[in-house]
Scaffold this active site. Structure first.
Site, PDB file in Angstrom:
ATOM      1  N   GLN A  28      31.143 -35.030 -44.539  1.00  0.00           N
ATOM      2  CA  GLN A  28      29.945 -33.614 -44.253  1.00  0.00           C
ATOM      3  C   GLN A  28      29.810 -33.428 -43.525  1.00  0.00           C
ATOM      4  O   GLN A  28      30.241 -34.777 -42.158  1.00  0.00           O
ATOM      5  CB  GLN A  28      29.063 -33.727 -45.181  1.00  0.00           C
ATOM      6  CG  GLN A  28      29.415 -33.749 -46.456  1.00  0.00           C
ATOM      7  CD  GLN A  28      27.789 -34.370 -47.422  1.00  0.00           C
ATOM      8  OE1 GLN A  28      27.568 -34.952 -48.284  1.00  0.00           O
ATOM      9  NE2 GLN A  28      26.580 -33.281 -46.942  1.00  0.00           N
ATOM     10  N   HIS A  29      29.093 -32.764 -42.181  1.00  0.00           N
ATOM     11  CA  HIS A  29      28.579 -33.197 -41.248  1.00  0.00           C
ATOM     12  C   HIS A  29      29.566 -33.145 -40.054  1.00  0.00           C
ATOM     13  O   HIS A  29      28.584 -32.608 -38.877  1.00  0.00           O
ATOM     14  CB  HIS A  29      27.558 -34.048 -41.220  1.00  0.00           C
ATOM     15  CG  HIS A  29      26.892 -34.994 -42.264  1.00  0.00           C
ATOM     16  ND1 HIS A  29      26.452 -33.819 -42.719  1.00  0.00           N
ATOM     17  CD2 HIS A  29      26.656 -35.679 -42.932  1.00  0.00           C
ATOM     18  CE1 HIS A  29      25.586 -34.642 -43.655  1.00  0.00           C
ATOM     19  NE2 HIS A  29      25.686 -36.006 -43.993  1.00  0.00           N
ATOM     20  N   ASP A  87      31.446 -33.349 -49.488  1.00  0.00           N
ATOM     21  CA  ASP A  87      32.741 -34.364 -50.452  1.00  0.00           C
ATOM     22  C   ASP A  87      32.187 -35.256 -51.915  1.00  0.00           C
ATOM     23  O   ASP A  87      31.848 -34.769 -53.563  1.00  0.00           O
ATOM     24  CB  ASP A  87      33.169 -34.957 -49.958  1.00  0.00           C
ATOM     25  CG  ASP A  87      32.617 -36.107 -48.625  1.00  0.00           C
ATOM     26  OD1 ASP A  87      31.503 -36.154 -48.980  1.00  0.00           O
ATOM     27  OD2 ASP A  87      33.335 -37.501 -48.400  1.00  0.00           O
TER      28      ASP A  87
HETATM   29  O1  LIG Z   1      28.158 -38.386 -44.234  1.00  0.00           O
HETATM   30  C1  LIG Z   1      27.932 -38.706 -45.693  1.00  0.00           C
HETATM   31  C2  LIG Z   1      26.793 -38.280 -46.253  1.00  0.00           C
HETATM   32  O2  LIG Z   1      25.602 -37.628 -45.726  1.00  0.00           O
HETATM   33  C3  LIG Z   1      29.516 -39.269 -45.775  1.00  0.00           C
HETATM   34  O3  LIG Z   1      29.010 -39.267 -47.391  1.00  0.00           O
HETATM   35  C4  LIG Z   1      30.623 -38.416 -45.235  1.00  0.00           C
HETATM   36  O4  LIG Z   1      30.075 -36.968 -46.135  1.00  0.00           O
HETATM   37  C5  LIG Z   1      32.431 -39.138 -45.559  1.00  0.00           C
HETATM   38  O5  LIG Z   1      31.978 -39.198 -46.738  1.00  0.00           O
HETATM   39  P1  LIG Z   1      33.402 -40.158 -47.226  1.00  0.00           P
HETATM   40  O6  LIG Z   1      34.216 -40.428 -46.453  1.00  0.00           O
HETATM   41  O7  LIG Z   1      33.260 -41.640 -47.352  1.00  0.00           O
HETATM   42  O8  LIG Z   1      33.949 -39.848 -48.701  1.00  0.00           O
END
Ligand SMILES: O=C(CO)[C@@H](O)[C@H](O)COP(=O)(O)O
Ligand SMILES: Nc1ncnc2c1ncn2[C@@H]1O[C@H](COP(=O)(O)OP(=O)(O)O)[C@@H](O)[C@H]1O
Length: 481
Positions: free
Chosen positions: A71-72, A240
């Site tokens: 995300q983000h 994700d």
């Molecule tokens: O920033 C967040 C949720 O707000 C993280 O969960 C990212 O989405 C990255 O996820 P992973 O690569 O650790 O699964």
């Protein structure tokens, strides 16, 4: 039987699964690594996607594909669709000052935090896209001037799979849009005034699709992606965590805890969250509902770091941790190795407390690392409960759930039963389930559910959390000299 594909373009790697659309049976899969670092050229994700698709035997025979992603991350594109700079990822903390500015400009303190929570369900921290846009505007004005559009990692990959057909064709979904800081899960609308407040002017943003809407079609030959075939439907994709909720089939009373690069704690809810303390982010899910979520910056890599300090592999680390007593005789690790997002301490460093001759052993340190990362997530579980979530059981997923120590110690720390689906790629599976929903139609996703779930139960050991809570705030910030 139609086949569908799901992609997880996450922080450390790209995973692709191909599944039977109706039964959900796994047919084939592939993966490829991403480069390290908190800023990444999106082309590296594209190359990894191509390699993972190739390893999964191509997409020529699939009816639909959906992409889930970290995300983000801020992907800014110019008028011609070229990226203007490497993407800043969710775990890049350089925009911490920008987050503080945005809260200050909205009235500061409690007033500023409440403004953002009410407007978009989030209180700015370094992770969110809006704060990264502010950082770009302030620190790289020339690159900022070239930006015409902003999108997220999964939006960009979906768009590339469609052949990158112009900025107007950018698509996203509710789940990922809700992590930007300029789209409200509560109203289902963009707040482009807040994007403008962060960046100084408006940018083109992707159209937000419904959970099983069509984002386009797989291009016959998207440059660089081998053996993709053509004509498959492209799903809207999602973030994700929303994909993981879909992949494990999280229901009422389930809280999903994911131990990947990030640690996340979330549940599917019928109403949006708006936490002015900023602990719980009010995201949307991938089914039309909501996904209140707590995220820490330090999760599976705490295990990697502990294993490296002790010069053992991850299996030996787990054995060592399980050979020490619960509570590690008072040795506590506060695992803020990359700074921390929850609590919002972007410059924090980790700490080890309680060293004595007795606790100066590899087993105690291994145990303290596992307990420390679980205690940080247990704090998230408390925050989620305070926002109204019911915790009947925890569903543990992510790379860190492969650790026997994590699985067995988790119920002692969380104080509830912990279930672990068989090792798998639940984010990619959630994306595949979304693709199957698109391919098969219907009001709800096809009823896939993981089999072979293991349950871990243990007496809670509250002393672990008490001792951690005493140590949690006794940390020092990173030296800036
Ligand atoms: O920033 C967040 C949720 O707000 C993280 O969960 C990212 O989405 C990255 O996820 P992973 O690569 O650790 O699964
Ligand atoms: N057996 C294991 N024990 C502990 N950690 C593991 C194990 N296998 C993989 N991991 C960890 O899982 C992490 C990757 O998890 P993953 O969920 O794929 O992350 P992400 O989705 O953020 O890329 C790595 O840091 C890796 O060390």
């Amino acid at each position: 039987m139609p086949l569908v594909a799901g992609v997880d373009s996450s922080t450390q790697s790209c995973k692709v699964v191909v599944r039977d659309a109706e039964s959900g049976a796994l047919v084939r899969q592939g993966r490829a690594s991403h480069p390290d670092g908190t800023e990444v050229d999106p082309e590296a994700w594209w190359r990894a996607l191509g390699a993972a698709v190739d390893a999964a035997g191509g997409l020529a025979d699939v009816a639909a594909v959906s992409v889930a992603g970290q995300q983000h991350g801020m992907v800014c594109l110019d008028e011609a669709g070229r990226v203007v700079r490497p993407a800043l990822l969710w775990n890049d903390t350089r925009s911490a000052g920008a987050a503080a500015e945005l809260i200050e400009e909205a009235g500061g303190g409690e007033t500023g935090r409440r403004f953002w929570a009410d407007a978009v369900g989030l209180v700015p921290v370094a992770s969110f896209t809006a704060t990264k846009l502010r950082w770009l505007a302030r620190h790289e004005p020339e690159r900022a001037a070239r930006a015409a559009a902003v999108c997220l990692p999964h939006d960009w990959l979906t768009w590339r799979l469609a052949g990158a057909p112009g900025l107007d064709a950018l698509r996203t979904d509710r789940g990922d849009a809700s992590g930007t800081g300029y789209w409200s899960a509560a109203t289902g609308e963009y707040r482009l005034d807040l994007l403008e407040r962060a960046f100084g002017r408006r940018l083109h943003v992707p159209t937000v699709l419904g959970p099983a809407d069509r984002a386009g079609e797989l291009h016959p030959d998207p440059v660089g992606a081998p053996r993709t075939g053509s004509g498959a439907l492209l799903g809207p994709g999602t973030g994700d965590n929303a994909a993981a909720a879909l992949g494990v089939g999280a229901g009422p009373g389930d809280v999903v805890v994911s131990i990947g690069t990030s640690g996340t704690v979330f549940s599917v809810a019928d109403a949006p969250a708006a936490d002015p303390d900023g602990i719980v982010a009010g995201f949307a899910d991938a089914t039309g509902r909501f996904l209140p979520l707590v995220c820490t910056l330090n999760a599976a890599r705490v295990l990697d770091a502990a294993a490296s300090m002790l010069r053992v592999d991850l299996a030996d680390l787990a054995d060592l941790a399980l050979s020490a007593p619960a509570g590690a005789d008072g040795l506590v690790m506060v695992p803020y190795l990359e700074g921390e997002r929850t609590p919002n301490r972007p410059l924090a460093t980790g700490a080890v407390h309680g060293l004595t001759l007795r606790t100066s052993t590899p087993a105690h340190l291994a145990r303290a690392a596992v307990e420390g990362l679980l205690c940080a997530l247990a704090d998230g579980l408390d925050a989620l409960t305070a926002q109204g979530a019911t915790v009947r059981r925890v569903i543990l997923v992510g790379g860190g759930a492969r650790s026997a120590a994590v699985r067995r110690i988790a119920p002692q720390v969380f104080g509830c039963p912990v279930v672990v689906p068989p090792p798998g790629e639940y984010v990619a599976d959630g994306a595949a389930r979304q693709a199957a929903w698109l391919a098969l139609g219907g009001a709800t996703p096809p009823p896939w559910s993981p089999t072979g779930i293991e349950e871990y139960a243990a007496e809670p050991v509250p002393a672990i959390r008490h001792r951690y809570a005493e140590a949690r705030d006794r940390i020092v910030d990173r030296s800036t000299s």
